[in-house]
Design an enzyme around this catalytic site. Structure first.
Site, mmCIF file in Angstrom:
data_model
loop_
_atom_site.group_PDB
_atom_site.id
_atom_site.type_symbol
_atom_site.label_atom_id
_atom_site.label_comp_id
_atom_site.label_asym_id
_atom_site.label_seq_id
_atom_site.Cartn_x
_atom_site.Cartn_y
_atom_site.Cartn_z
ATOM 1 C CG ASP A 348 -1.604 1.297 1.474
ATOM 2 O OD1 ASP A 348 -2.288 1.745 0.549
ATOM 3 O OD2 ASP A 348 -1.443 1.880 2.568
ATOM 4 C CG ASP A 543 -1.432 2.135 6.762
ATOM 5 O OD1 ASP A 543 -2.038 1.954 5.690
ATOM 6 O OD2 ASP A 543 -1.058 3.254 7.144
ATOM 7 C CG ASP A 547 -4.147 -1.255 3.013
ATOM 8 O OD1 ASP A 547 -4.303 -1.039 1.805
ATOM 9 O OD2 ASP A 547 -3.622 -0.438 3.788
#
Length: 648
Positions: A348, A543, A547
Site C-alpha cells: 500500500d 495499514d 487494506d
C-alpha cells in the site's frame, strides 16, 4: 467488516488445524519438573561415589531416571494413549521411545546408561522450552510500546486517565493534541484536524468539528476536543497482541508440522523393527541372545528421532523471538518460515511506502520591488500559525519566520485563508479560486500537478505571487528496502487509491517495479490474486481498513503497527514501528531459518544412520549411543538458538 473477519477466521482455522494434526511436545512443566530434574541429577552424580554395581548405586540410577524424567515418562505413556484414543489408531511419540529405551537399558542391567539417556533427553526438552519461553517474553515486552489509555471525563468534570478496556459506550473522553484516539466516537466540542491515513489511505489530514465521527487508532492533530464513545473498546490493540503471543506459539512452521506428522509413523516403524532386529541377531549376525537384546536396545536409542523432532521448533521460536525484540510480531512460525519463499510483494502506498503526511517539496515566490522572498514567508507562516488548515503543519515545518507578525486570519470555506496586513489583502488557497495568475506560476503548477503534488497559491490583492507544492513523500527506508527485495529477485508492486500520476511519482523515487493507481479498496484483493497467479507466493504490506481484504488474500499479510486494529487483526505479521527495514530484516531471518532447519534435519538423520551402522558392526555400546544421540539433539537445539542472535 463481517466479510473480512469471517475470511480471516477461516484463514486462521486452517493453520490451527494443521497444527493440531501434528503432536507438539512443547509443554510447560513448571518449576516442580525443574526441581525434580536437578534432584535426579544430584542422585545420578551421587551414585558415582558408591560401590560399582551395588544395590544402592543401581537404586540411585533408577531414582535419577524416574525423578529427572517423570514428565518424559508421563508424556510418553499419557500422550500416546490420548492421541491413540482420539485418532482411533496407535499414535506413539518420541517420548515413549525414550521411556522404552531407558527401561530396556535398565532391564539388561545398564542402569547408568538408562539414567543418562533420560537425563540428557530431559535437559534437551527443557532447552527447547527455554526457546519457547524466551519468545513469549520478548513478544510480551512489546506491549509496553502501545498506547492503551484514554482520558475519561468524570461526572464532576474532572479528567481521569483510564485503561482503554474499561471504556463503555456513552463515555466522554478528552483528546489532546497529538493523542492517539482511543476508540470510535463522535466529537462533542472542539475543532481539529485528524490524520486518518490508517483508516482511508488518504495522506491529507481531515478537518473535524462537532458532530463528526472519529476513529480509534487515528492520530489527533493540534486541536483539542471532547468526544463520546460510540463503540465498545474491549477489542483493543492490547488484546490483539496478547492473541499474537498464543498464536505464535501454536502455529508452527510447515516443516515443524510435517516432522510432527511423520513422528508417530517413524516411532511405530522403530518399535516394529527393534524386536525383528533382536530376533535376527543370533541367526543373521551370529550374536548371543544377550548381545542381540543389548544391540536391540542400542538400536532403539540410536533410531529415536529426538534430534529430528527438535530440528524446526526451537529454531522457529528463536526466529520469532529475535524479530519480536526488534519490533516485528509474527502470529505463527509458518508465516515466518514461508516468508523466505515469497516471489512478489505488494505495498500500500500511504503510510507504508510513504510517511503518510504531506511535506513541502517545492515553492516559488515572485520578487517584488522592495520585497524579499523571506518577507512573503513571514506572512505565510503568520497566516498558517493561526489557521486550522490540514496542510499547515507541512508549511510550518518547512518555513521559519524571521519576523513575528501579528495578523488576523479568516478561514472562509471555498476561499481558503484570508488576512489583511499593512493595508494589503493576502490569501492562501487552492489554484481553482484564483483568476489572476502569471504564466510562470501556471507552468509550475502544471508541472508539479503532473508529478502528483498538491499545489496551493499565495496571492496579494487577488494577484497570485507564489505557490507551494506538497506531497506525501516516501519514507526514508522505502528505497533501501525496495532495492534489497529486487536484489533477491522479488517483484515489487505499489497499490494506491491515488491517481496513477501521484503513484508513479512516488514509484519513480523509490525504484519500485510496478505501480497500480486509482485502485478502489475492494479491488486491492483482486490485484493480490493476480500477482499470486503470475508470480506465486505473495506478501502484502498495508495499514488501513481498506487494506484488510488484501492482507487476508495474500499468502503473508503484514500490517504496519501504526495502522488500524482491523488491519493488525487480519494480518499474519505486524511491524510495530512502521519501519520498513524491519520487513527486509524479517525476510533475512526467514531465509536464515530455512537454512538452519535443513542443516538440523540433514545432521540429525546422518547421526541416526551412522549410529545404526556402527551398532550393526558392533562398534558401539549404549553409553556412546546415548551420548552421541542425545548430544546431537542438544547440538540441533543450540544451532536453532543461534537465531536469537541478530541477523546481519
Amino acid at each position: 467488516m463481517e466479510t473480512i473477519n469471517s475470511k480471516k477466521s477461516s484463514h486462521n482455522h486452517e493453520h490451527d488445524h494443521d497444527h493440531h494434526e501434528g503432536h507438539s511436545h512443547s509443554h510447560d512443566h513448571g518449576n516442580s519438573a525443574v526441581i525434580l530434574f536437578f534432584v535426579g541429577l544430584a542422585a545420578f552424580l551421587a551414585a558415582f561415589f558408591l560401590q560399582e554395581g551395588s544395590f544402592l548405586q543401581n537404586s540411585l540410577f533408577v531414582g535419577a531416571m524416574l525423578l529427572s524424567g517423570y514428565h518424559i515418562i508421563i508424556e510418553g505413556i499419557g500422550d500416546t494413549f490420548k492421541e491413540s484414543k482420539r485418532q482411533r489408531k496407535f499414535v506413539p511419540n518420541v517420548h515413549i521411545l525414550m521411556t522404552l529405551a531407558a527401561l530396556g537399558a535398565t532391564f539388561i542391567g545398564n542402569y547408568e546408561e538408562g539414567a543418562l539417556l533420560i537425563l540428557i533427553f530431559a535437559a534437551a526438552h527443557f532447552l527447547e522450552e527455554y526457546a519457547e519461553g524466551r519468545s513469549k517474553r520478548e513478544i510480551t515486552n512489546l506491549l509496553k510500546m502501545n498506547p492503551t489509555e484514554a482520558r475519561l471525563i468524570q461526572a464532576d468534570g474532572s479528567v481521569k486517565t483510564v485503561d482503554v478496556s474499561v471504556l463503555k459506550i456513552g463515555d466522554k473522553l478528552q483528546v489532546l493534541n497529538g493523542d492517539q484516539i482511543a476508540t470510535d466516537g463522535v466529537i462533542l466540542s472542539g475543532v481539529t484536524s485528524i490524520d486518518e491515513s490508517s483508516i482511508n489511505g488518504e495522506s491529507i489530514p481531515r478537518e473535524k468539528t462537532v458532530g463528526d465521527e472519529v476513529f480509534g487508532s487515528t492520530i489527533n492533530g493540534n486541536g483539542t476536543f471532547t468526544m463520546e464513545v460510540t463503540k465498545d473498546s474491549s477489542d483493543t490493540l492490547f488484546a490483539k497482541i496478547l492473541q499474537l503471543v498464543n498464536q505464535s506459539q501454536s502455529n508452527l512452521s510447515k516443516t515443524a508440522t510435517r516432522i510432527q506428522k511423520l513422528e508417530p509413523y517413524y516411532v511405530t516403524a522403530v518399535l516394529i523393527i527393534v524386536p525383528i532386529f533382536i530376533l535376527m541377531g543370533p541367526s543373521v549376525f551370529q550374536w548371543s541372545w544377550d548381545e542381540s537384546i543389548y544391540r536391540g536396545m542400542v538400536f532403539l536409542i540410536s533410531a529415536s528421532p529426538c534430534a529430528l523432532a527438535a530440528s524446526a521448533v526451537p529454531a522457529t521460536l528463536s526466529g520469532i523471538s529475535n524479530l519480536a525484540k526488534r519490533g516485528v510480531l509474527f502470529k505463527g512460525g509458518s508465516f515466518l518460515a514461508n516468508l523466505a519463499g515469497i516471489k512478489a510483494v505488494a505495498f500500500d502506498k500511504t503510510g507504508t511506502l510513504t510517511t503518510g503526511k504531506p511535506s513541502v517539496t517545492d515553492y516559488y515566490f515572485e520578487k517584488e520591488k522592495g520585497a524579499s522572498e523571506q518577507e512573503w514567508i513571514d506572512i505565510v507562516v503568520a497566516m498558517e500559525k493561526t489557521a486550522n488548515h490540514p496542510l499547515a503543519n507541512a508549511i510550518l515545518t518547512k518555513f521559519t519566520a524571521e519576523k513575528t507578525i501579528a495578523i488576523d486570519v479568516e478561514n472562509k470555506i471555498g476561499h481558503g485563508l484570508t488576512a489583511e496586513y499593512e493595508g494589503q489583502v493576502y490569501q492562501i488557497g487552492k489554484p481553482e479560486i484564483f483568476k489572476a495568475v502569471d504564466s510562470e506560476i501556471q507552468v509550475l503548477n502544471l508541472r508539479y500537478s503532473k508529478e502528483g503534488k498538491t499545489v496551493i497559491y499565495f496571492a496579494k490583492n487577488n494577484q497570485v505571487i507564489g505557490l507551494i507544492a506538497m506531497m506525501d513523500v516516501p519514507n526514508t527506508n522505502s528505497k533501501e528496502v525496495i532495492n534489497y527485495l529486487k536484489s533477491q529477485n522479488v517483484h515489487t508492486t505499489m497499490i494506491t487509491g491515488d491517481s496513477e500520476i501521484t503513484g508513479q511519482a512516488v514509484g519513480n523515487l523509490i525504484g519500485i517495479d510496478e505501480v497500480i493507481g486509482n485502485v478502489l479498496p475492494e479491488n486491492k484483493a483482486a490485484i493480490v490474486q493476480s500477482l499470486q497467479e503470475k508470480y506465486g507466493t505473495v506478501a502484502m504490506l498495508g495499514d488501513g481498513v481498506n487494506d484488510a481484504p488484501a492482507l487476508v488474500t495474500a499468502d503473508i499479510g503484514v500490517a504496519m503497527g501504526d495502522g488500524t486494529d482491523i488491519a493488525i487483526d487480519v494480518a499474519d505479521a505486524v511491524l510495530m514501528q512502521n519501519d520498513l527495514t524491519k520487513f527486509s530484516y524479517a525476510y533475512k531471518v526467514s531465509k536464515r531459518l530455512d537454512r538452519v532447519v535443513w542443516q538440523n534435519i540433514i545432521f540429525s538423520m546422518m547421526i541416526v544412520v551412522l549410529l545404526v551402522i556402527l551398532n550393526i558392526l558392533g562398534k558401539m555400546d549404549i553409553t556412546i549411543g546415548v551420548i552421541a544421540h542425545e548430544g546431537s539433539t542438544i547440538l540441533v537445539i543450540l544451532n536453532g538458538l543461534r537465531l536469537l542472535i541478530p541477523t546481519k
